[in-house]
Design a protein around this motif. Structure first.
Motif, PDB file in Angstrom:
ATOM      1  N   VAL A  32      40.121  75.773  -3.011  1.00  0.00           N
ATOM      2  CA  VAL A  32      38.755  76.284  -3.077  1.00  0.00           C
ATOM      3  C   VAL A  32      38.521  77.052  -4.374  1.00  0.00           C
ATOM      4  N   LEU A  33      39.375  78.007  -4.646  1.00  0.00           N
ATOM      5  CA  LEU A  33      39.163  78.919  -5.769  1.00  0.00           C
ATOM      6  C   LEU A  33      39.788  78.437  -7.071  1.00  0.00           C
ATOM      7  N   GLY A  34      40.707  77.493  -6.971  1.00  0.00           N
ATOM      8  CA  GLY A  34      41.425  77.069  -8.161  1.00  0.00           C
ATOM      9  C   GLY A  34      42.483  78.059  -8.606  1.00  0.00           C
ATOM     10  N   THR A  35      42.711  79.102  -7.823  1.00  0.00           N
ATOM     11  CA  THR A  35      43.702  80.115  -8.155  1.00  0.00           C
ATOM     12  C   THR A  35      45.079  79.488  -8.289  1.00  0.00           C
ATOM     13  N   ILE A  36      45.780  79.817  -9.372  1.00  0.00           N
ATOM     14  CA  ILE A  36      47.159  79.375  -9.559  1.00  0.00           C
ATOM     15  C   ILE A  36      48.062  80.547  -9.202  1.00  0.00           C
ATOM     16  N   ASN A  37      48.737  80.432  -8.088  1.00  0.00           N
ATOM     17  CA  ASN A  37      49.529  81.549  -7.580  1.00  0.00           C
ATOM     18  C   ASN A  37      50.902  81.626  -8.254  1.00  0.00           C
ATOM     19  N   PRO A  38      51.422  82.844  -8.446  1.00  0.00           N
ATOM     20  CA  PRO A  38      52.723  83.040  -9.104  1.00  0.00           C
ATOM     21  C   PRO A  38      53.876  82.758  -8.143  1.00  0.00           C
ATOM     22  N   ILE A  39      54.103  81.486  -7.865  1.00  0.00           N
ATOM     23  CA  ILE A  39      55.054  81.093  -6.828  1.00  0.00           C
ATOM     24  C   ILE A  39      56.481  81.546  -7.150  1.00  0.00           C
ATOM     25  N   LYS A  40      56.885  81.419  -8.395  1.00  0.00           N
ATOM     26  CA  LYS A  40      58.252  81.802  -8.754  1.00  0.00           C
ATOM     27  C   LYS A  40      58.493  83.279  -8.456  1.00  0.00           C
ATOM     28  N   GLU A  41      57.529  84.126  -8.798  1.00  0.00           N
ATOM     29  CA  GLU A  41      57.676  85.561  -8.565  1.00  0.00           C
ATOM     30  C   GLU A  41      57.614  85.893  -7.077  1.00  0.00           C
ATOM     31  N   ILE A  42      56.720  85.217  -6.352  1.00  0.00           N
ATOM     32  CA  ILE A  42      56.635  85.457  -4.900  1.00  0.00           C
ATOM     33  C   ILE A  42      57.924  85.025  -4.218  1.00  0.00           C
ATOM     34  N   THR A  43      58.475  83.891  -4.661  1.00  0.00           N
ATOM     35  CA  THR A  43      59.732  83.420  -4.094  1.00  0.00           C
ATOM     36  C   THR A  43      60.851  84.428  -4.313  1.00  0.00           C
ATOM     37  N   ALA A  44      60.906  84.986  -5.494  1.00  0.00           N
ATOM     38  CA  ALA A  44      61.958  85.967  -5.790  1.00  0.00           C
ATOM     39  C   ALA A  44      61.846  87.177  -4.864  1.00  0.00           C
ATOM     40  N   ILE A  45      60.628  87.633  -4.623  1.00  0.00           N
ATOM     41  CA  ILE A  45      60.416  88.778  -3.727  1.00  0.00           C
ATOM     42  C   ILE A  45      60.815  88.404  -2.301  1.00  0.00           C
ATOM     43  N   ALA A  46      60.417  87.207  -1.871  1.00  0.00           N
ATOM     44  CA  ALA A  46      60.783  86.758  -0.525  1.00  0.00           C
ATOM     45  C   ALA A  46      62.300  86.718  -0.362  1.00  0.00           C
ATOM     46  N   HIS A  47      62.991  86.175  -1.361  1.00  0.00           N
ATOM     47  CA  HIS A  47      64.442  86.056  -1.274  1.00  0.00           C
ATOM     48  C   HIS A  47      65.134  87.424  -1.300  1.00  0.00           C
ATOM     49  N   GLN A  48      64.537  88.375  -2.003  1.00  0.00           N
ATOM     50  CA  GLN A  48      65.110  89.723  -2.011  1.00  0.00           C
ATOM     51  C   GLN A  48      65.163  90.322  -0.609  1.00  0.00           C
ATOM     52  N   HIS A  49      64.247  89.858   0.258  1.00  0.00           N
ATOM     53  CA  HIS A  49      64.190  90.358   1.633  1.00  0.00           C
ATOM     54  C   HIS A  49      64.823  89.380   2.623  1.00  0.00           C
ATOM     55  N   GLY A  50      65.464  88.339   2.105  1.00  0.00           N
ATOM     56  CA  GLY A  50      66.136  87.389   2.974  1.00  0.00           C
ATOM     57  C   GLY A  50      65.228  86.379   3.635  1.00  0.00           C
ATOM     58  N   ALA A  51      64.009  86.226   3.138  1.00  0.00           N
ATOM     59  CA  ALA A  51      63.052  85.280   3.713  1.00  0.00           C
ATOM     60  C   ALA A  51      63.105  83.950   2.973  1.00  0.00           C
ATOM     61  N   VAL A  52      62.743  82.863   3.673  1.00  0.00           N
ATOM     62  CA  VAL A  52      62.627  81.560   3.032  1.00  0.00           C
ATOM     63  C   VAL A  52      61.203  81.380   2.530  1.00  0.00           C
ATOM     64  N   MET A  53      61.064  80.563   1.489  1.00  0.00           N
ATOM     65  CA  MET A  53      59.775  80.343   0.841  1.00  0.00           C
ATOM     66  C   MET A  53      59.323  78.903   1.028  1.00  0.00           C
ATOM     67  N   VAL A  54      58.128  78.728   1.605  1.00  0.00           N
ATOM     68  CA  VAL A  54      57.517  77.417   1.813  1.00  0.00           C
ATOM     69  C   VAL A  54      56.301  77.321   0.896  1.00  0.00           C
ATOM     70  N   VAL A  55      56.199  76.260   0.114  1.00  0.00           N
ATOM     71  CA  VAL A  55      55.103  76.112  -0.847  1.00  0.00           C
ATOM     72  C   VAL A  55      54.280  74.880  -0.501  1.00  0.00           C
ATOM     73  N   ASP A  56      52.971  75.083  -0.387  1.00  0.00           N
ATOM     74  CA  ASP A  56      52.013  73.985  -0.256  1.00  0.00           C
ATOM     75  C   ASP A  56      51.649  73.550  -1.669  1.00  0.00           C
ATOM     76  N   GLY A  57      52.156  72.389  -2.068  1.00  0.00           N
ATOM     77  CA  GLY A  57      51.918  71.896  -3.416  1.00  0.00           C
ATOM     78  C   GLY A  57      50.893  70.787  -3.495  1.00  0.00           C
ATOM     79  N   ALA A  58      50.025  70.689  -2.488  1.00  0.00           N
ATOM     80  CA  ALA A  58      49.062  69.585  -2.449  1.00  0.00           C
ATOM     81  C   ALA A  58      48.146  69.570  -3.662  1.00  0.00           C
ATOM     82  N   GLN A  59      47.728  70.770  -4.118  1.00  0.00           N
ATOM     83  CA  GLN A  59      46.773  70.842  -5.218  1.00  0.00           C
ATOM     84  C   GLN A  59      47.427  71.114  -6.569  1.00  0.00           C
ATOM     85  N   SER A  60      48.738  71.296  -6.586  1.00  0.00           N
ATOM     86  CA  SER A  60      49.413  71.557  -7.857  1.00  0.00           C
ATOM     87  C   SER A  60      50.166  70.339  -8.367  1.00  0.00           C
TER      88      SER A  60
END
Length: 406
Positions: A174-202
Motif C-alpha cells: 500500500v505505502l511502498g515502504t521499504i522496511n529495514p529487514i536486515k536490521e529487524i532480523t538482527a534485533i529478532a535474533h538477539q532475542h532468540g526469535a525467528v524472522m519471517v519475511v513477506d517478500g511478495a512486493q520486494s
C-alpha cells in the motif's frame, strides 16, 4: 534499460481498452507476462508435458529436469545456501501459512509473543492471529511512524525476550515502504526469535539476498514477478525445515508408506505433496531468466524514478492526498477529496488506465490511515513516464466528471 524494447516483449500491453491505449498500473496485484514466459509455458504443455520424479521415460525426465532446474534458479536468485531450502508452493499466502502451521504451532506456547506490523497484508496477519489463538501466544504490533515507516527504536521496544517469531513484509503493498529487514532480523535474533519475511512486493523489484538478510523464512509469489499464477516459493533455513512436519500428505512427499505409519522424503520434497505445479515452476524459471537479463538494480531504479515523477505530477491535481514515506518502492497510493476511490478507478478505466481501488487486503492499515479505501498506482519495468502522464490526465478528467469537488 530500454523500456520501449522491454514493452515489445509484453503482448498484452499492445491493445486498447475502452478505445484507449492500455496503461497498466496494477502490477502490485499481478504483473504482466513477457513472451519468454508465455513460450516456456506453451513449450511445456506442447512438447514435454509429463509428471515429474516418478517416471523414467524421456518426457518425464525432461519435465523433471526443467522443474528442478527452476529450483536451482530460485536458489541463485535469492542466494539461498542450497536447493534443499527452496520449497515450491501456490504462492506467498501458502508459504506463510506453511510456517504458521508447521513451525509456529509446534514451537509457540502461552506467554510467547508474535510480533508483526499494522501495514501487513492480510496474508501476513491472519495466519499469525490463528497461530496465536491455537497456542496461547500474544500477537503484538510494531507501531508505525506518521509517514508509514518503521523506527528501529520501536522495533527494539516491541520485541522482548518473550518474542519467539517476528513477521514483516519487506515492501508494503500500500505505502511502498521499504522496511529495514536486515536490521529487524538482527534485533529478532538477539532475542532468540525467528524472522519471517513477506517478500511478495520486494522480490520482483529489487535484489534479495536471504543470506545477507539472515532471515529464517522468506516467501514470495511468481505471478508478481512476470511468472504464472499459482506458483510461489518458501525459503527456509535448513535447520528449521528439517525439524518441521509437512502440512500436506499424500504422494510425492513420502519415503515409505506402511499400513499404520509412513516416513517422509528429505528436503525439499517432504513439503511438496501431490503432483506439483510443474508448468508454473517452469514458467517461473523463465521469468527469473528474464528479470536477471534486465537486471534487478535497473528495475528498482526505474520504478523509484517513476514513483518520484508520479508524486511530483500529482501536485498538479488539486485535492489529491498521497500516502506513505518519501523514499519508497514503485507504489503510489492516494485518495481524492470527496470522491470514492472506486469511482476514481472507474473513470480511469474508461480512459484505458488500470489502477487498483479498495483496502488492498490491508484493512488494519486502512484503519490506521483513517480511510475505508484508497486508490493505488503500481509500476513495473514496462511502465513509462508517458504512462504516468496519461494517469495524471485521467485524474484531471475524473475531476471534471465529478465536478470541482477535489
Amino acid at each position: 534499460m530500454n523500456v520501449n524494447e522491454i514493452r515489445k516483449m509484453f503482448p498484452i500491453l499492445h491493445q486498447e481498452v475502452n478505445g484507449n491505449p492500455l496503461v497498466y498500473l496494477d502490477s502490485a496485484a499481478t504483473s504482466q507476462k513477457p513472451t519468454p514466459v508465455i513460450e516456456a509455458l506453451d513449450n511445456y504443455y506442447r512438447e514435454i508435458n509429463s509428471n515429474v520424479h516418478r517416471g523414467v521415460h524421456t518426457l518425464g525426465t525432461k519435465a523433471t529436469d526443467a522443474y528442478e532446474g527452476t529450483r536451482e534458479k530460485v536458489r541463485s536468485f535469492i542466494n539461498a545456501r542450497s536447493t534443499e531450502e527452496i520449497i515450491f508452493t501456490r504462492g506467498t499466502t501458502t508459504s506463510i501459512n506453511t510456517v504458521a502451521y508447521s513451525y509456529a504451532r509446534a514451537n509457540l506456547k502461552e506467554g510467547d509473543e508474535i510480533v508483526i506490523t499494522p501495514m501487513e497484508h492480510h496474508s501476513n496477519i491472519i495466519p499469525w492471529q490463528q497461530a496465536a489463538k491455537a497456542t496461547g501466544a500474544t500477537l503484538k504490533y510494531i507501531p508505525l511512524q506518521d509517514d508509514g515507516s518503521i523506527s528501529l527504536e520501536d522495533v527494539k521496544s516491541t520485541i522482548t525476550e518473550n518474542t519467539k517469531l517476528v513477521a514483516v513484509m519487506q515492501v508494503s503493498n500500500v505505502l511502498g515502504t521499504i522496511n529495514p529487514i536486515k536490521e529487524i532480523t538482527a534485533i529478532a535474533h538477539q532475542h532468540g526469535a525467528v524472522m519471517v519475511v513477506d517478500g511478495a512486493q520486494s522480490t520482483p523489484h529489487m535484489k534479495v539476498d536471504v543470506q545477507d538478510l539472515d532471515c529464517d523464512f522468506f516467501a514470495f509469489s511468481g505471478h508478481k514477478m512476470c511468472g504464472p499464477t499459482g506458483i510461489g516459493v518458501l525459503y527456509g533455513k535448513k535447520e528449521h525445515l528439517e525439524k518441521m512436519d509437512p502440512v500436506e500428505f499424500g504422494g510425492e512427499m513420502i519415503d515409505f508408506v506402511g499400513l499404520q505409519d509412513s516416513t517422509w522424503k528429505e528436503l525439499p520434497w517432504k513439503f511438496e505433496g501431490g503432483t506439483p505445479i510443474i508448468g508454473g515452476a517452469i514458467g517461473l524459471g523463465a521469468a527469473i531468466d528474464f528479470l536477471n537479463e534486465v537486471g534487478l538494480d535497473n528495475i528498482h531504479q526505474h520504478e523509484e524514478e517513476l514513483a518520484r515523477y508520479t508524486i511530483e505530477r500529482l501536485k498538479d491535481v488539486d485535492g489529491v492526498k498521497v500516502y506513505g514515506p518519501e523514499e519508497r518502492a514503485g507504489i503510489v497510493t492516494f485518495n481524492c477529496d470527496d470522491v470514492h476511490p472506486h469511482d476514481v478507478a472507474t473513470v480511469l478505466d474508461s480512459e484505458g488506465i488500470a489502477v487498483r481501488a479498495g483496502h488492498h487486503c490491508a484493512q488494519p492499515l486502512m484503519k490506521w490511515l483513517d480511510v475505508t479505501a484508497t486508490a493505488r498506482a503500481s509500476f513495473y519495468l514496462y511502465n513509462t513516464k508517458e504512462d504516468v502522464d496519461a494517469f495524471v490526465a485521467g485524474l484531471q478528467k475524473a475531476k471534471e466528471y465529478f465536478g470541482d469537488v477535489f
